[in-house]
Each structure stands twice: as C-alpha cells, then as structure tokens.
Design an enzyme around this catalytic site. Structure first.
Site, PDB file in Angstrom:
ATOM      1  CD  GLU A  56     -38.256 -17.480   0.749  1.00  0.00           C
ATOM      2  OE1 GLU A  56     -37.613 -16.437   0.545  1.00  0.00           O
ATOM      3  OE2 GLU A  56     -38.834 -17.733   1.827  1.00  0.00           O
ATOM      4  CG  ASP A 228     -39.058 -11.782   4.329  1.00  0.00           C
ATOM      5  OD1 ASP A 228     -39.188 -11.065   3.320  1.00  0.00           O
ATOM      6  OD2 ASP A 228     -40.019 -12.370   4.864  1.00  0.00           O
TER       7      ASP A 228
END
Length: 349
Positions: A56, A228
């Site tokens: 990410e 998450d």
C-alpha cells in the site's frame, strides 16, 4: 540534502529518548493533527492486493508538509524469516516538493499504532479502566501493552495467542514493567472476560471472528486493529451491531475495516470529532464502544513530523543526496558527465 533515518537510528532514538517519553510526545503531535483534520488533503490508501498479502501507499498533506508511507502486510512472512509488516516513508516541503526526510517506518508504525489506540481509548473508554485483554501476540503487541500501561494506566493485562511461544515472548518483554500484571490466558474468551478494554491485533488475511457476542460485556471498549484490508475482519457482525462505532477515514474503513460487514447506511462516527471536542464519544458507562482502526495516513504524517523534529533535536541521522544538487537546475544531463570516483559503477561478473 535529505535527512535519512534507518531502522537502527530510529531504534537508538527511542532507546535514548525513552519509549514512554517517545509515545507521550508522539501522542501530542497526533492529537494536534487530528484536531486539524479538515486542513488536510486526504484520500484512502492505494493498495495492490494478492492472495497472500497487500502492498500500500498512504499519502496525506497539509499546506506545509506532504507525507507518505509505503507499507506491506503479508501474514505468511514470518514463515520465511521476514516481518509481516515492513514500511518506509518520506516527509516533503509542499512549497517546493523537496523531501526533507526519508525514514524507516516499520518500527515507527508499531509505535504510532499503539499511540493511535491510546488516543482513541482516552476518548472512548471508561475513565476508570484498569484491565485489558489482548488477543494476538505478534510484533505489535508489546507496543500496545506499554502504551496502555504507561499512558492509560492499565494495571492488569491478559494475553492470548494460538502461538504459545508468542505469548511467552510478550510476557518476557513486559517483565521490564513490574507494575503491570501479565496473565497468559488459556483461551480468547478467558482473555477478555471482565476486561475494561479489549484489543484485537491478529494478522491472518481472513474473515475471522476473534470476538463473538458472548464475549462482550457492558461498558467494554473494543480496540480492533487487526482488520485492515478487504476480506480481513476480527469482530462478529453482532458485536458491531451492539456497539457505538468510531473510525478514522470512513471511506477507507468502509472497504478495509470490520465495518465492511455492515450495510453502507449503518452509522459510524468520526474519531477526529471526538478528539477535537466537537462530538461526544461514549454516551453511558454501560455502552460498548468500538474503535474500528485500519490505520490512516495522518497517523504516519504525525510520526514523520515527530521523528524529524526529534532527530534534529538529538542531532542524529544521515544527510544524503537523495535529490540532485544542480548548479543549473535545467541541466540534469550534466550529472552523467561528472568524473567517476573509485566507488563508481563496477562491472558485475
């Protein structure tokens, strides 16, 4: 020149300054930034998913600084001797785009995540909370325990993990805090029974139900930090329905958090408004509060600001030529004509 902080330098900074002092000062930076929430140019992180993990990029900026973090999440990494989470990031001058700081963020992420959890608990948990149950004893767990003990005042910590060696590791590290009673629980249910605060910090990329309705008691504050990314949860749907839910950046949490299980119209509350004193957190002592934390770029922005200031204060770090220093800013090609030194490019056999 750009200030560079590698993981060894960051670790030495924490050791020299003190873990508790580091966390407390970082909490101040983070609260200041969350109170300025509306000043930031924000977006959900950009993620590249695979069957076994995710990589990410997490950007955010105000009118002065731009910060980003590169981070992965690969739960199977420990099987090959690598960390589940690894990260680095940068802090740049918005007016010029010049990077002032390039820093490790693996250790920093663990510290900022624990401080984020404490910040939310200060806003949401019952103020008399003294006990916590923590499910998951991986790399993040000691940081969570220390932050809750030294800042919130947790005196009893029950821990549980299916990996008994991981539980032993946490218990051994926390011997440095003799006023914190650490109990190794026999099950997840025993771990959270009677706890004022429950923290779930597991790593498996799966729709898991670490907390079920029968484990929840009136007045609990749930600190859910393991869910998450899409397809990764920790809380049973009925646990979510039973509590008042708080989130960081709602568009991101809707996709990545435990609330991905809920319909889009289910109400959630922005944690920043509670921290800024604009909205109420807990409504009653008996209410169940849930912080569905997925990790947001503003928290990394806060830690980048803080470690930069602290490094300058302590006089540590290395100045590196990450960006060209040009006599003529329009002559980039001239860099290719500079005399080669002894450490120049060498042929590979």
């Amino acid at each position: 020149m750009t200030l560079f902080l590698d993981v060894n330098t960051l670790g030495s900074m924490v050791d020299q300054h003190g873990t508790e002092e580091f966390m407390t000062e970082l909490l101040g930076y983070m609260k200041d930034d969350f109170c300025r929430w509306e000043e930031f140019d924000k977006s959900s992180r950009t993620a590249a998913h695979s069957d076994i993990g995710v990589i990410e990029l997490m950007p955010v900026a105000d009118g002065v600084n731009y910060g980003f973090k590169y981070v992965n999440g690969h739960p199977s990494n420990p099987n090959v001797g690598m960390s589940t989470v690894m990260a680095f990031g940068a802090l740049s001058d918005v007016s010029t785009g010049y990077p002032r700081l390039l820093s490790e963020l693996t250790l920093s992420t663990a510290l900022r995540t624990s401080v984020t959890s404490v910040m939310a608990a200060q806003a949401l948990a019952n103020p008399h909370a003294t006990s916590m149950g923590m499910i998951g004893c991986g790399a993040q767990s000691e940081f969570q325990a220390i932050a809750f003990h030294t800042i919130i005042g947790i005196k009893e910590l029950r821990i549980f993990d299916i990996d008994h060696q991981a539980m032993n590791k946490v218990a051994e590290h926390l011997k440095d805090y003799p006023e914190l009673t650490v109990i190794k629980a026999s099950s997840a249910k025993a771990c959270v029974k009677g706890a004022d605060i429950v923290t779930t910090v597991t790593a498996d990329k799966a729709y898991a139900t670490i907390l079920t309705p029968d484990m929840i008691e009136p007045g609990m504050h749930i600190n859910g930090i393991g869910g998450d990314c899409p397809g990764k949860t920790e809380l049973h749907l009925d646990v979510l329905k039973a509590g008042k839910i708080f989130v960081e950046h709602e568009p991101q949490t809707r996709v990545e958090g435990d609330i991905q299980q809920l319909p889009a119209e289910h109400k959630v509350n922005p944690i920043w408004k509670v921290i800024a004193g604009l909205e109420q957190g807990r409504d009653t002592e008996e209410q169940i509060t849930i912080f569905d934390s997925v990790g947001f770029a503003l928290e990394d922005f806060s830690v980048l600001r803080y470690v930069y200031d602290l490094a300058v204060q302590l006089g540590v770090g290395e100045q590196i030529e990450l960006i060209p220093q040009l006599d003529n800013p329009k002559d980039l090609f001239g860099l290719t004509k500079r005399p080669r030194c002894s450490s120049a490019i060498r042929e590979v056999a």
